[in-house]
Structures are given as structure tokens and as C-alpha cells.
Motif scaffolding. Sequence first.
Motif, PDB file in Angstrom:
ATOM      1  N   ASP A 256       0.832  -1.225   0.000  1.00 27.64           N
ATOM      2  CA  ASP A 256       0.000   0.000   0.000  1.00 27.64           C
ATOM      3  C   ASP A 256       0.861   1.267   0.000  1.00 27.64           C
ATOM      4  O   ASP A 256       1.799   1.387   0.797  1.00 27.64           O
ATOM      5  CB  ASP A 256      -0.879  -0.009   1.264  1.00 27.64           C
ATOM      6  CG  ASP A 256      -1.599   1.302   1.470  1.00 27.64           C
ATOM      7  OD1 ASP A 256      -2.745   1.412   1.011  1.00 27.64           O
ATOM      8  OD2 ASP A 256      -1.007   2.224   2.077  1.00 27.64           O
ATOM      9  N   THR A 257       0.551   2.186  -0.921  1.00 27.01           N
ATOM     10  CA  THR A 257       1.285   3.452  -0.961  1.00 27.01           C
ATOM     11  C   THR A 257       0.335   4.645  -0.808  1.00 27.01           C
ATOM     12  O   THR A 257       0.680   5.765  -1.160  1.00 27.01           O
ATOM     13  CB  THR A 257       2.053   3.597  -2.296  1.00 27.01           C
ATOM     14  OG1 THR A 257       1.117   3.402  -3.361  1.00 27.01           O
ATOM     15  CG2 THR A 257       3.195   2.618  -2.410  1.00 27.01           C
ATOM     16  N   GLU A 258      -0.871   4.372  -0.300  1.00 26.59           N
ATOM     17  CA  GLU A 258      -1.838   5.470  -0.183  1.00 26.59           C
ATOM     18  C   GLU A 258      -2.044   5.957   1.233  1.00 26.59           C
ATOM     19  O   GLU A 258      -2.478   7.089   1.450  1.00 26.59           O
ATOM     20  CB  GLU A 258      -3.181   5.015  -0.768  1.00 26.59           C
ATOM     21  CG  GLU A 258      -3.083   4.883  -2.266  1.00 26.59           C
ATOM     22  CD  GLU A 258      -4.343   4.426  -2.928  1.00 26.59           C
ATOM     23  OE1 GLU A 258      -5.388   4.410  -2.260  1.00 26.59           O
ATOM     24  OE2 GLU A 258      -4.258   4.072  -4.112  1.00 26.59           O
ATOM     25  N   THR A 259      -1.727   5.109   2.207  1.00 24.31           N
ATOM     26  CA  THR A 259      -2.047   5.477   3.591  1.00 24.31           C
ATOM     27  C   THR A 259      -1.108   6.581   4.108  1.00 24.31           C
ATOM     28  O   THR A 259      -1.574   7.597   4.637  1.00 24.31           O
ATOM     29  CB  THR A 259      -1.971   4.219   4.490  1.00 24.31           C
ATOM     30  OG1 THR A 259      -2.885   3.258   3.956  1.00 24.31           O
ATOM     31  CG2 THR A 259      -2.362   4.542   5.926  1.00 24.31           C
TER      32      THR A 259
ATOM     33  N   HIS B 132      -7.217   0.732   5.242  1.00 21.70           N
ATOM     34  CA  HIS B 132      -6.641   2.039   4.876  1.00 21.70           C
ATOM     35  C   HIS B 132      -7.508   3.173   5.453  1.00 21.70           C
ATOM     36  O   HIS B 132      -7.000   4.094   6.104  1.00 21.70           O
ATOM     37  CB  HIS B 132      -6.567   2.149   3.342  1.00 21.70           C
ATOM     38  CG  HIS B 132      -6.476   3.547   2.832  1.00 21.70           C
ATOM     39  ND1 HIS B 132      -5.304   4.286   2.844  1.00 21.70           N
ATOM     40  CD2 HIS B 132      -7.428   4.363   2.289  1.00 21.70           C
ATOM     41  CE1 HIS B 132      -5.540   5.487   2.336  1.00 21.70           C
ATOM     42  NE2 HIS B 132      -6.809   5.558   1.995  1.00 21.70           N
TER      43      HIS B 132
ATOM     44  N   GLU C   3       5.484   4.701   0.673  1.00 18.25           N
ATOM     45  CA  GLU C   3       4.630   5.782   0.148  1.00 18.25           C
ATOM     46  C   GLU C   3       5.065   6.120  -1.267  1.00 18.25           C
ATOM     47  O   GLU C   3       6.131   5.697  -1.701  1.00 18.25           O
ATOM     48  CB  GLU C   3       4.678   7.025   1.038  1.00 18.25           C
ATOM     49  CG  GLU C   3       6.009   7.661   1.186  1.00 18.25           C
ATOM     50  CD  GLU C   3       5.912   9.011   1.884  1.00 18.25           C
ATOM     51  OE1 GLU C   3       4.867   9.672   1.806  1.00 18.25           O
ATOM     52  OE2 GLU C   3       6.913   9.392   2.496  1.00 18.25           O
TER      53      GLU C   3
END
Length: 289
Positions: free
Chosen positions: A179-182, A250, A289
Motif C-alpha cells: 500500500d502506498t496510499e495510507t 486504509h 509511500e
Amino acid sequence: MMITTKLGIQDKLPLTCSRTGTCCHGKSVLLNPWELVCLAKEKKMTPREFRDLFCEFGGIRLRFDGKAGWKGQQACSQYAGDSGCSVHAGRPLSCRLYPLGRQIQSSEVHYMYEGNEFPCLEGCPEVAGLPYLTVREYLGGQKTDKFEKAQDEYLELMQNLADIAFALFLETGLAESGDTETLPMWRKMGSDPPEVLADRIGHEWVDCLLLPPIFDDLEDPVSFARKHNEILQSKAQEEFGALRTNQELHEASVLMMGVALHLARGLGANPKDLAEHWIDIAKNHGGLE
Ligand code: SF4
Ligand code: SF4
């Protein structure tokens, strides 16, 4: 960078207030949830009534929408002209400390004032002719003790909320999934204006953060804050205990980080710096990220 003058507890300063109300104009008075209860009690209102009438951003700051006074700046909503502060016995820590500030560095408490020159001298030069007090004497006279304990306990509660955000991100498989959105959302919330962050969190969490249903232990801020912590932890457990999808995880992690940052602002911390600090920690534990 803001210049501050650090003080020792025995330093003697012109700390006798001339009671002109100068510093009750044009300031930003931040609140923690226990201070909101203390203010409401002084006004013989419920915390919700006090919050809705006199506070901003869900209850983390007093409104300054009174009559314009010193330098044309508006007075605090609690300022009652010649009779001074209308909530004197319940006034928050920042008002008790002013013109001093308080910082915790490596678990040690430090007192200081902003700038090189003693702040009261600008608006109230007459203080130079009033009795000087040591910082210790001043704090004793202002009865800061309970309010400092409340502040420290709420700093811990803030970290506990951030820890929930960490757990939702790092211990559920979300970070491992790539995950690179949190983390970018944590960063964004650190820079959100307070009204935007309050909106993002939503009124249910804002109310749980600022108006906890605690009706005893009001005189004991440590017990109050610990009960509050339990209420917030139970709510998080109820809402996030059964989450499955990465999207749900998320959203939950972002929400809890937002709640922690909103409280942080009310405690006088800088949400932007804090968000960066927490992002660094998450990255050191495998977050991307
Ligand atoms: S500026 Fe200082 S002296 Fe003047 S009213 Fe405020 S605390 Fe008192
Ligand atoms: S709460 Fe009281 S002491 Fe604090 S700024 Fe308002 S009027 Fe002044």
C-alpha cells in the motif's frame, strides 16, 4: 524558527499581572477535553453547550469573537470587559501559564517564553514596577499542577490513538501488501486546516474525542483522561475489529491518524511535524509511500 527564551524554575521575572486583559485579545487558546469540562462547569453549562457556543473545530480552541480591544484585536469569548475572565477558576493551562509556555523534551518539562523580550512588557509595561516572582512561585499561584497533569495524560492518549493507526497499517497486512496510499494521507492530514480535518474525521469521532460521556472523576484529570482513553479504544475496537479488505483498513488507519492529529493540535503540538515524525516511524517498520 520561533525564538524562545528558556527559563529555570528559580528564575525571577516580572510575573505579577497588571490585570488589563491585554493578553485576552487576539490570541489562540487551545483546549484539551478535560479543560472543556472545566470551562463548562464554570459557566454552569454542559460541555456540549459550552463547545457549541464558545469553541471552534469541535472544541479544540476557544472562539475569539468578543469586542475588539487591545490593538483592535477581538477579545476571547470568555472575556467580560472590566471584570476580566468570566471563567477564571476553570481557565485552561495556556491562560494559567501565560506569558510562559511549557515544553516536554526527553521526558523533561521546560518553561519558556516566546522571543527575547518578556512578552507582557509590550502591552503592559507597568509590570516592570510590580513584584517579581520566580517561575516556581508563579506556577504555584496559578494552580497549574492539575492542568499540567491533564496535558501530559492527553499527550499519552494522543500517542495511543496514533498507535491504533499504526497497528491498522502495519499489523494487518496492509503495509505488507505494498500500500502506498495510507502514508500520503497521514501527511495530507498533517497540513489540513483544522476545520478540514474536523470535517474529515466526522462529527461522531469529533464528539467522542471532545465530549466523552464521563460524569464522575471530573476533579481528577488523570482518571478522567484514562476513562476517556478506554472509551476511545472500545469505539475503535468495535468499529475496526472485524475489518477485512485493504480499503477498509486504509480508511480506518487514516481516520485514527486524523483523530490523533486533531487532538494533537488541541494540545499545542504541530500536526505537520508530528505527521512527518509518525510517517518516518512507519517507514522504518516497512511502510511505503
Ligand atoms: S500581558 Fe501579562 S501583565 Fe498584561 S494582562 Fe496579560 S498576563 Fe497580565
Ligand atoms: S479564558 Fe479567560 S484568561 Fe483565557 S483568554 Fe479567555 S478571558 Fe482570557
